[in-house]
Each structure stands twice: as structure tokens, then as C-alpha cells.
Motif scaffolding. Structure first.
Motif, PDB file in Angstrom:
ATOM      1  N   VAL A   3     -14.180  15.277 -35.773  1.00  0.00           N
ATOM      2  CA  VAL A   3     -13.545  14.755 -36.518  1.00  0.00           C
ATOM      3  C   VAL A   3     -12.005  14.217 -35.928  1.00  0.00           C
ATOM      4  O   VAL A   3     -11.131  15.128 -35.611  1.00  0.00           O
ATOM      5  CB  VAL A   3     -12.287  15.929 -37.620  1.00  0.00           C
ATOM      6  N   LEU A   4     -11.615  13.224 -35.355  1.00  0.00           N
ATOM      7  CA  LEU A   4     -10.902  12.933 -34.753  1.00  0.00           C
ATOM      8  C   LEU A   4      -9.515  11.608 -35.390  1.00  0.00           C
ATOM      9  O   LEU A   4      -9.675  10.737 -35.595  1.00  0.00           O
ATOM     10  CB  LEU A   4     -11.068  11.866 -33.209  1.00  0.00           C
ATOM     11  N   THR A   5      -8.450  12.899 -35.359  1.00  0.00           N
ATOM     12  CA  THR A   5      -7.046  12.087 -35.785  1.00  0.00           C
ATOM     13  C   THR A   5      -6.080  11.702 -34.832  1.00  0.00           C
ATOM     14  O   THR A   5      -5.868  12.303 -33.915  1.00  0.00           O
ATOM     15  CB  THR A   5      -6.182  13.210 -37.229  1.00  0.00           C
ATOM     16  N   LEU A   6      -5.808  10.650 -35.637  1.00  0.00           N
ATOM     17  CA  LEU A   6      -4.938   9.258 -34.509  1.00  0.00           C
ATOM     18  C   LEU A   6      -3.599   9.569 -35.470  1.00  0.00           C
ATOM     19  O   LEU A   6      -3.934   8.419 -36.334  1.00  0.00           O
ATOM     20  CB  LEU A   6      -5.902   8.523 -34.317  1.00  0.00           C
ATOM     21  N   PHE A   7      -2.667   9.150 -35.154  1.00  0.00           N
ATOM     22  CA  PHE A   7      -0.895   9.058 -35.578  1.00  0.00           C
ATOM     23  C   PHE A   7      -0.652   8.687 -34.261  1.00  0.00           C
ATOM     24  O   PHE A   7       0.173   8.806 -32.545  1.00  0.00           O
ATOM     25  CB  PHE A   7      -0.479  10.409 -35.836  1.00  0.00           C
ATOM     26  N   VAL A   8      -0.321   6.828 -33.728  1.00  0.00           N
ATOM     27  CA  VAL A   8       0.302   6.571 -33.107  1.00  0.00           C
ATOM     28  C   VAL A   8       1.863   5.718 -33.712  1.00  0.00           C
ATOM     29  O   VAL A   8       1.681   4.606 -34.752  1.00  0.00           O
ATOM     30  CB  VAL A   8      -1.074   4.670 -32.402  1.00  0.00           C
ATOM     31  N   ASN A  70      -6.670  23.186 -24.744  1.00  0.00           N
ATOM     32  CA  ASN A  70      -6.511  23.686 -25.790  1.00  0.00           C
ATOM     33  C   ASN A  70      -7.625  24.752 -26.281  1.00  0.00           C
ATOM     34  O   ASN A  70      -7.787  25.339 -26.037  1.00  0.00           O
ATOM     35  CB  ASN A  70      -6.761  23.330 -27.511  1.00  0.00           C
ATOM     36  N   PRO A  71      -6.659  25.893 -25.561  1.00  0.00           N
ATOM     37  CA  PRO A  71      -7.222  27.113 -25.194  1.00  0.00           C
ATOM     38  C   PRO A  71      -7.052  28.378 -26.730  1.00  0.00           C
ATOM     39  O   PRO A  71      -7.866  29.106 -26.453  1.00  0.00           O
ATOM     40  CB  PRO A  71      -6.038  28.384 -24.436  1.00  0.00           C
ATOM     41  N   ALA A  72      -6.737  27.940 -27.612  1.00  0.00           N
ATOM     42  CA  ALA A  72      -6.756  28.512 -28.979  1.00  0.00           C
ATOM     43  C   ALA A  72      -8.199  28.736 -29.256  1.00  0.00           C
ATOM     44  O   ALA A  72      -9.028  27.634 -29.103  1.00  0.00           O
ATOM     45  CB  ALA A  72      -5.969  28.191 -29.847  1.00  0.00           C
ATOM     46  N   ASN A  73      -8.244  29.459 -30.841  1.00  0.00           N
ATOM     47  CA  ASN A  73     -10.230  29.256 -31.355  1.00  0.00           C
ATOM     48  C   ASN A  73      -9.858  28.715 -32.471  1.00  0.00           C
ATOM     49  O   ASN A  73     -11.203  28.693 -33.370  1.00  0.00           O
ATOM     50  CB  ASN A  73     -10.041  30.927 -32.035  1.00  0.00           C
ATOM     51  N   VAL A  74      -9.122  27.460 -32.688  1.00  0.00           N
ATOM     52  CA  VAL A  74      -8.737  26.646 -33.670  1.00  0.00           C
ATOM     53  C   VAL A  74      -8.439  25.163 -32.928  1.00  0.00           C
ATOM     54  O   VAL A  74      -7.715  25.464 -32.418  1.00  0.00           O
ATOM     55  CB  VAL A  74      -7.973  27.219 -34.518  1.00  0.00           C
ATOM     56  N   SER A 142      -0.736  11.479 -31.222  1.00  0.00           N
ATOM     57  CA  SER A 142      -1.084  12.544 -31.806  1.00  0.00           C
ATOM     58  C   SER A 142      -2.562  12.770 -32.172  1.00  0.00           C
ATOM     59  O   SER A 142      -2.955  12.192 -32.480  1.00  0.00           O
ATOM     60  CB  SER A 142      -0.570  13.097 -32.304  1.00  0.00           C
ATOM     61  N   VAL A 143      -3.294  13.562 -30.989  1.00  0.00           N
ATOM     62  CA  VAL A 143      -5.077  13.550 -31.191  1.00  0.00           C
ATOM     63  C   VAL A 143      -4.944  15.970 -31.704  1.00  0.00           C
ATOM     64  O   VAL A 143      -4.722  16.303 -30.978  1.00  0.00           O
ATOM     65  CB  VAL A 143      -4.992  13.815 -30.344  1.00  0.00           C
ATOM     66  N   ASN A 144      -6.374  15.371 -32.683  1.00  0.00           N
ATOM     67  CA  ASN A 144      -6.137  16.725 -33.187  1.00  0.00           C
ATOM     68  C   ASN A 144      -7.787  17.072 -31.645  1.00  0.00           C
ATOM     69  O   ASN A 144      -8.921  16.124 -31.857  1.00  0.00           O
ATOM     70  CB  ASN A 144      -7.073  16.601 -34.391  1.00  0.00           C
ATOM     71  N   VAL A 145      -6.717  18.442 -31.007  1.00  0.00           N
ATOM     72  CA  VAL A 145      -8.405  18.760 -29.661  1.00  0.00           C
ATOM     73  C   VAL A 145      -9.007  20.544 -30.550  1.00  0.00           C
ATOM     74  O   VAL A 145      -8.447  21.048 -31.202  1.00  0.00           O
ATOM     75  CB  VAL A 145      -7.273  19.318 -29.150  1.00  0.00           C
ATOM     76  N   GLU A 146     -10.169  19.700 -30.629  1.00  0.00           N
ATOM     77  CA  GLU A 146     -10.849  21.028 -31.489  1.00  0.00           C
ATOM     78  C   GLU A 146     -10.612  21.982 -29.735  1.00  0.00           C
ATOM     79  O   GLU A 146     -10.302  22.170 -29.212  1.00  0.00           O
ATOM     80  CB  GLU A 146     -12.673  20.789 -31.574  1.00  0.00           C
TER      81      GLU A 146
END
Length: 832
Positions: A3-8, A70-74, A142-146
Motif C-alpha cells: 500500500v503506497l500512501t502519498l501526501f503532496v 527503511n532499516p526498521a522491521n516495520v 511523504s511516502v510509506n516505505v515497507e
């Protein structure tokens, strides 16, 4: 599916410099569990931060690129932010997430808003960038990165560098938010005349403190020739930490000028367009009569009035000997300084400025007598300073009477103004400063503009300064544009006085008046010439005219420039410099890609059309009203993919189940109603013109998913949309819609390409773009076999048909933003 979330969004920002700020900070979600929140605290890692600004003949195209992991696990959110001046137009943006490139595109603002609303209504994530009329704008995505995935952002913007105080400045704000192992800023400069005064001041970490006279020790300057230079700034991680613990924070500035080889200016011709830069040297300044119209209303109380007094004391010292000046003050009413009356009487007049009982309806203005026009002498300057030190802020804002009194003085014609060496009176200039809105006598801005313009019988230039954000900047801009001046915002800060004095320096020395450019009839295409008549030329500045030539071959543009100098009327002639790129004996590219000169012309034309529209008397807030100027500016902005006040930049990620007509997915002539941007067959050209059209195939219908390149065939699957009625690449084929694929090779497979990837054709060296250049589609084309295609970097479209022989490649050759390009068929598939 991800799921890609974009806020521009685009927000107003204080700085007038071009800023590039990457914010790789995690955005916490209120619904996250505590373990996820802890994981999200792992900061995204920036692999590289690159900015490259290419300046050709004062026209700058800047590309900012960053890659963040994104090095996190979430999953967590990563943001890209750029702050741009109002003189810059965004011309391209894309981002790559999980191997897919999402390309923004330009649409008319109202159509973009409708498309955005429709996308949201149908459950699609979408973003929209809208230019505002503020001095500068913040562009944020802003983009949500897996988890353990990365995103690559690419932003391109363009602007014509303005010459001020004998320098062009390319200013880039840098704030990656962390120390970056691979950090670089490169500024490439190419001019037609020799470059001079090239310097890089120290990194400006405090915009309220000047860096004049300093040097950036970490920047390198290489003069590759007298007319070309490369500036690089590549601080190591340790050097970045020396600036701050969070890495580089500040403005990177490159300043330069060029030699003036001809008093008639530089006239550059390329690809059917020309630009004329005019700034003759060795001229003595014209005499001037400057009238200061200063706001003393209550809102100026405290620091603003102190800074105004400080600035005026400096400006008075900078007045040229032999000039004339006047000082008008307004708050509740207006008064003028008269050095011929006693100090006590002048103090009484000053007290009346803020008297609430003084300005009743119809109360006459003070008389504009010759005694208030004061010649610059040491005695008069000292007396004026004593008066300035008495100024206090009080009462309301009678802008109407202040301006009218100033014009009444400027319109005077006393003998002391007539007795000039060349018989011409001093140039009338009004410097008008206010920090508020009109609230006394005449309130309506349109009435003020109309009445003041009618009263300006001597064609005085009105330069409006808006102090802070309470002033009506649109009103001040219209007032100045209608009265042969311009407006400037002055920020309330520690350096307000410096801003005021620097502004005065820009207009302190008029060199020429009534400057008119003439070009030989029938050489310039009708309706394409930008502004050619200018009220004045100031020392250290430059006038610029651009236009489109008629289609005659080898046309030699001729003409002249006439103006009034200190010695009377003067005429300059000029000779055009033909910039031939590519060389005439090189086969033309498969498609037309707008040259740097053409984009400069479009940029300048749009700006001037918007200025012409701004002074027209109609309700600009009424969406149903327009003007020929606004309509033409809109068409140019869409043609050249510029984000302006009339256009928006749109990014849309549709639902995976969205299906559209497969015919529309394969063809598009312009941005239509359904412009949803999905799968990727290459990105829209971020630096060069594209004639609308969706450049990428869309998502699959029931028959299958769209991938990179052509969509896969399915059982009647529908093709997805590009950013218009259809994408330019093929969508999903139905039983009759499957297209033959073309496999791509690697750059190293080309036998005739040297190892350095530079190719010499008839003494012209052309380079293949490296991996640092993003894959983009510059323009539509037809391959030698007649197939539809796009001009792309050679790096991303190596066809087996030309890997063995150079002569097989030449028919495919096109211009990919100054690099070797190839007309690439839309059916091309990498690594197959």
C-alpha cells in the motif's frame, strides 16, 4: 500488494532561496503498538544525497536526487521536501518505491483538483502540488516505505538567474537531516562569454548574517575553459559533522558574472529561438529624484520603526551627489519633510501625521511645493538624518494619501530639476514601504491602484516594499506593475535594515531610461517576443528579451537598442551568436526536444504573461473569469510541464483493481480526464518538454497485472491509465491486444562505444548518461521501422539492432537532455 500512501503539499516558506531539504524522519502512527513504535524509532538511512545544477546562459535546471532506506522491521514514512523561490518552476518529479517509478505530471489547476477529488472518492491514494503566489513554496512528499525497502526521490526545477549587484547567484539550501556517506552538490556553468568573479562564499548557516567576502573551503572550482566551469561540494562525513551533529545545514551559494563583450549585449540563437542579454558597461548614472513614502502606522511600533530608521540613515549616506530626494510620511494622514521650515514647525507637522482628529473626510493634503524636493548635499543629508531619528509609529494606515502626496511631489517641475546637463529632468522614483492594509480614507485596493496610476502623469516608477506578512502583497505587486516598478517582500528579522539597504542599492543608480529593443521586421515570429520596452536599466542588473525566429534557414538576427543616457539618446547595435547544437552536419534527432533556449523563452514568456494578467481589472478569484494572457500562460505551462500559479503537479496511485479501456491505455494525445499514473515503462522527462500524454502503461484489469514496460496479456484484461486518457506505453492486451516485445541489452554490449562512454561525432563529443541519470522519456518519436517510441537515455535502451555498428545507431539517435539518446520503442523490455 504494497500500500503506497502519498501526501503532496505546498506550503509558504520564508526563504527566497531555492532549498532542498530531505527529512528522513519516521512519522509515528497513533495506532501503532509499542513494539512497532520502538521499531519505527530506527531512523531511515540515506544512502546518497545529490544535487546537480546545470546553468546554461543564466538558465538553471536543478535536479535533486536522494535514496533512502527503511532499516526498521516495520513500515514507516519518509518525506522529501524542497523549498523553492517564486522565480523557479518545478518541471519534473518522480519517485521509485520497491522497483516501481511513480511519475508526477502537470495539469490545469481546476482539472487537477477534480482528478484529485475523484481519486480520493474512489479510495485511491493521491497527492497534488499546487503553486501559490507567495515568495517561496515548500514542496513536500511523504511516502510509506515497507521494512527493509527503499525510496528514491527525483525533483527537477528551472529558473532564469537574475543579475543583481553585478552577480548571478545560484542558491541551494541543504538539510539532509543526517550525515550522508555519499553527499555531493555539483554546479555546471556554461556561458557564451568569459566567466568572471566566480566564487563560492562560506556555507550560510544563518540567513540573517551576510557571508559576503568569505570563502567555502570545502568547495572546489574548476575552470574547464574561459566560458565553462564546474563547482563541486562533496564534504566527507567528518566535514559534515563539523557543521552540525545532524550534518550539513545551510545555503550553498555560487556567484559569478560574465564579460560584457559588446555594449549591444549578447544575442544568442539556437534551434529557432533567441535570447538577448543587455547590460552595457562604463555608463555614468542618470540623475534621479527619489521620494520615500514611509509607513508610520501603529503596527510599525517597536523593532520595525527602529530598523526603518537604521535603514534610512544608511540609504541617505548612499544617495548620489547631485541627486534629489523627498521624504513623505503617513499613518492617520500624510505629511512631507521640508528642510526650509523651522524644526519646531516640522515637529508640529510630524505630530499631525498620527492625529486622529486631523484627517476628516475631504481634508486637503499638504501642499507639494518645490522646497520639499531637496538636493543631495552634506548639509541636507545631516538635517534629514536628524529628522529621521525623530520618527515614531502611531495610529492607522492612510496609504492613499501617502502615495498621492508622493506623486504630487514627483510630478512637480521646478527649475532646479530642469537645469540638468543633458536637459532631461532627473528620473522620478518612488520607494513605498508599508507593513499593513489601507484603513483610512480610501480602503479599496483597486481604487487606490486606479487613482494613483491616473495621477502618475510623470511616469514615476513605484517600488513597493511589503514589510512582513500583514501587507497585501498582491495589491502592492499590482500597484508597482502598473507604475513601471516592481514589488519586494521585506522580512521582519534581525537583518530587516540590511534587506532595505540592499534593495536600495539595486535601484540606486539608473544608467539608462526608456530602453527599447528593436529587431528587423519579418525576422521574429509574431506574438512570440517577450517584453521589449523597459522603463529603466539599473547598474549591476540586466535586461532580457527572448523570442522565436521565423523559419528561414541561417537567419542572422539584426536590430538595435535605443535608450536615454546621461548624455542623451543613444543607440546600440548587436550581432547574433549562433549556438549550433548539435552541429549542423550531425543527423538530426528522431524527435524535437526543446532546447535550453526554447525553455528559457517559455519560462520568461509565462512569467511576463502572468504579470500582464495581474494588472488587469477583473476578479482574479473568480474561477469562471480569465484573460487571454492567463490562457496563453496556461497553455505554455502545460506544454512545457511547468508548475505555475495556473497548474498543479499531480501524483496518483490507483487501486490494483482499477480497469480502463485498453485502447486508451495504449494511446494518448493529451492529459485527459482520467490521468491516473500507475505501472512504469519509463518516466516522464523531468527536464524537457513532453506533449501531454500518459507516458506509462497502467495496471491490469482482470486479465493480469501491469509490470514495468508493456502490460502482460490476459484474457481480455484491460490496460491501465497513464496520466491522461491513456498511457503512451501499451496496457494489458486482450485477445487482440498483445504486442511484440523488444529485448534490451546492456551499455557494455555496444561494440562501437568507447569505455569512457563518450562518442565523438564530427568533432562534437557526446556522452552516454550514467546510472546517476534517471530513466526518463524526453519526447515522442518514431523508430526507423515506424514504431511508436520515446527518446530515452542510451543507458536504458540498448537495442540489439545497433550494438555492432555506429551507422546502425545514427537513425535512432536523439537528444536526451544533452546526453546520447535513443528513440526507444514502447515495447522494449529490460533484461529479457
Amino acid at each position: 500488494m504494497q500500500v503506497l500512501t502519498l501526501f503532496v503539499v505546498l506550503l509558504c516558506y520564508r526563504s527566497a532561496a531555492a532549498s532542498l531539504i530531505i527529512v528522513p524522519e519516521p512519522v509515528q502512527q497513533s495506532t501503532a503498538v509499542s513494539q512497532d513504535a520502538a521499531e519505527a524509532a530506527v531512523k531511515p538511512y540515506m544512502h546518497y544525497f545529490h544535487v546537480e545544477s546545470d546553468i546554461k546562459y543564466r538558465y538553471a535546471k536543478t535536479l535533486a536526487t536522494t535514496r533512502i532506506e527503511n532499516p526498521a522491521n516495520v513500515a514507516q514514512e519518509v518525506s522529501f521536501t524542497a523549498v523553492l523561490p517564486d522565480t523557479a518552476y518545478i518541471s519534473g518529479f518522480n519517485m521509485e518505491v520497491d522497483g516501481k517509478v511513480y511519475v508526477a505530471y502537470v495539469k490545469e489547476k481546476e482539472a487537477a483538483q477534480k482528478e484529485y477529488d475523484d481519486a480520493v472518492e474512489h479510495g485511491q491514494t493521491a497527492g497534488q502540488v499546487v503553486q501559490t503566489a507567495r515568495d517561496s513554496n515548500r514542496f513536500t512528499v511523504s511516502v510509506n516505505v515497507e521494512s527493509n525497502k527503499e525510496v528514491i526521490f527525483n525533483l527537477t526545477y528551472e529558473e532564469l538567474l537574475t543579475r543583481r549587484l553585478e552577480l548571478y547567484s545560484d542558491v541551494i539550501n541543504l538539510n539532509p537531516g543526517q550525515v550522508v556517506n555519499d553527499f555531493s552538490v555539483t554546479v555546471n556553468i556554461e556561458e557564451s562569454s568569459n566567466i568572471r568573479s566566480l566564487r563560492v562564499p562560506a556555507l550560510k548557516v544563518d540567513e540573517e548574517k551576510s557571508v559576503e567576502g568569505t570563502t567555502n573551503a570545502l568547495a572546489s572550482i574548476e575552470m574547464t575553459s574561459p566560458t565553462t566551469a564546474v563547482v563541486k561540494f562533496t564534504p566527507t562525513p567528518t566535514e559534515q559533522q563539523n557543521v552540525s551533529a545532524d550534518g550539513i545545514i545551510g545555503q550553498f551559494i555560487v556567484e559569478y558574472d560574465v564579460d560584457r563583450t559588446s555594449d549591444g549585449g549578447e544575442v544568442l540563437v539556437n534551434d529557432g529561438y533567441f535570447v538577448h542579454f543587455f547590460s552595457p558597461e562604463n555608463l555614468k548614472p542618470l540623475k534621479k529624484h527619489v521620494t520615500f513614502v514611509l509607513d508610520l502606522s501603529g503596527s510599525m511600533m517597536g523593532r520595525p520603526i527602529e530598523q526603518l530608521r537604521e535603514a534610512m540613515l544608511t540609504i541617505l549616506d548612499d544617495l548620489n551627489s547631485g541627486d534629489f530626494f523627498s521624504i513623505v510620511l503617513f499613518s492617520q494622514t500624510a505629511q512631507v519633510w521640508d528642510p526650509t521650515i523651522s524644526d519646531d514647525e516640522m515637529d508640529q507637522r510630524l505630530a499631525l501625521v498620527g492625529s486622529y482628529t486631523y484627517n476628516q473626510e475631504g481634508f486637503p493634503l499638504p501642499a507639494a511645493t518645490p522646497s520639499v524636493i531637496v538636493k543631495v548635499t552634506d548639509k541636507h543629508i545631516q538635517k534629514a538624518k536628524t529628522f529621521i531619528n525623530k520618527l515614531q509609529a502611531t495610529a492607522s494606515t492612510d496609504i492613499y494619501d501617502g502615495l498621492l502626496l508622493g506623486l504630487n511631489i514627483a510630478n512637480l517641475n521646478p527649475k532646479k530639476l530642469q537645469n540638468q546637463p543633458n536637459g532631461k529632468q532627473p528620473e522620478p522614483i518612488i520607494i513605498f514601504l508599508t507593513d499593513g492594509l489601507p484603513n483610512v480614507h480610501i480602503y479599496d485596493p483597486d481604487t487606490i491602484v486606479s487613482d494613483i496610476t491616473k495621477a502618475n502623469t510623470k511616469d514615476a516608477s513605484i517600488y513597493s516594499l511589503a514589510l512582513g506578512y500583514s501587507a497585501d502583497y498582491d495589491f502592492l505587486k499590482k500597484l508597482s506593475l502598473k507604475n513601471s516598478g516592481f514589488s519586494r517582500r521585506i522580512y521582519e528579522a534581525a537583518d530587516t535594515a540590511l534587506q532595505l539597504t540592499d534593495f536600495y542599492k539595486e535601484i540606486s543608480s539608473p544608467l539608462l531610461a526608456d530602453v527599447e529593443f528593436e529587431y528587423t521586421p519579418d525576422q521574429v515570429e509574431d506574438g512570440t517576443l517577450t517584453t521589449r520596452v523597459f522603463r529603466r536599466l539599473f547598474a549591476g542588473s540586466e535586461l532580457v528579451v527572448a523570442g522565436k525566429l521565423r523559419e528561414e534557414i541561417d537567419i542572422n538576427l539584426t536590430g538595435g537598442v535605443t535608450a536615454i543616457s546621461i548624455n542623451g539618446t543613444i543607440t546600440y547595435t548587436f550581432e547574433a551568436i549562433i549556438i549550433q547544437y548539435p552541429p549542423i552536419d550531425i543527423p538530426p534527432p528522431a524527435t524535437h526536444t526543446p532546447s535550453n533556449m526554447e525553455r528559457l523563452w517559455a519560462y520568461l514568456t509565462i512569467q511576463q504573461l502572468l504579470d500582464e494578467d495581474a494588472v488587469l481589472d477583473y476578479d482574479h478569484n473568480n474561477k469562471n473569469l480569465t484573460s487571454p494572457q492567463k490562457q496563453q500562460a496556461l497553455e505554455l505551462a502545460l506544454d512545457y510541464s511547468f508548475v505555475t500559479s495556473l497548474t498543479s503537479l499531480v501524483v496518483v496511485k490507483p487501486n490494483e483493481t482499477n480497469a480502463v479501456d485498453p485502447h486508451d491505455a495504449g494511446q494518448a494525445d493529451s492529459y485527459g480526464d482520467g490521468g491516473i499514473n500507475a505501472g512504469v515503462g519509463g518516466s516522464v522527462g523531468s527536464e524537457d518538454r513532453y506533449d501531454g500524454g500518459g507516458d506509462i502503461p497502467g495496471d491490469a484489469g482482470d486479465g493480469g497485472e501491469a509490470g514495468e514496460g508493456p502490460g502482460e496479456a490476459g484474457d481480455g484484461g484491460d490496460g491501465g491509465e497513464g496520466p491522461s486518457d491513456g498511457g503512451d506505453g501499451p496496457g494489458e492486451g486482450g485477445d487482440d491486444g498483445e504486442a511484440a516485445s523488444v529485448c534490451l541489452k546492456q551499455l557494455d554490449d555496444i561494440a562501437w562505444l568507447p569505455q569512457n562512454h563518450s562518442l565523438v561525432l564530427e568533432q562534437d563529443t557526446l556522452e552516454a548518461a550514467g546510472v546517476s541519470e534517471i530513466d526518463q522519456q524526453f519526447s515522442e518519436c518514431l523508430t526507423p521501422s515506424g514504431d511508436n517510441g520515446y527518446c530515452r537515455h542510451l543507458e536504458y535502451c540498448v537495442l540489439s539492432t545497433f550494438t555492432d555498428k555506429l551507422e546502425d545507431f545514427i537513425p535512432y539517435k536523439c537528444d536526451a537532455g544533452g546526453y546520447l539518446g535513443v528513440c526507444c520503442p514502447v515495447t522494449a523490455i529490460p533484461n529479457c
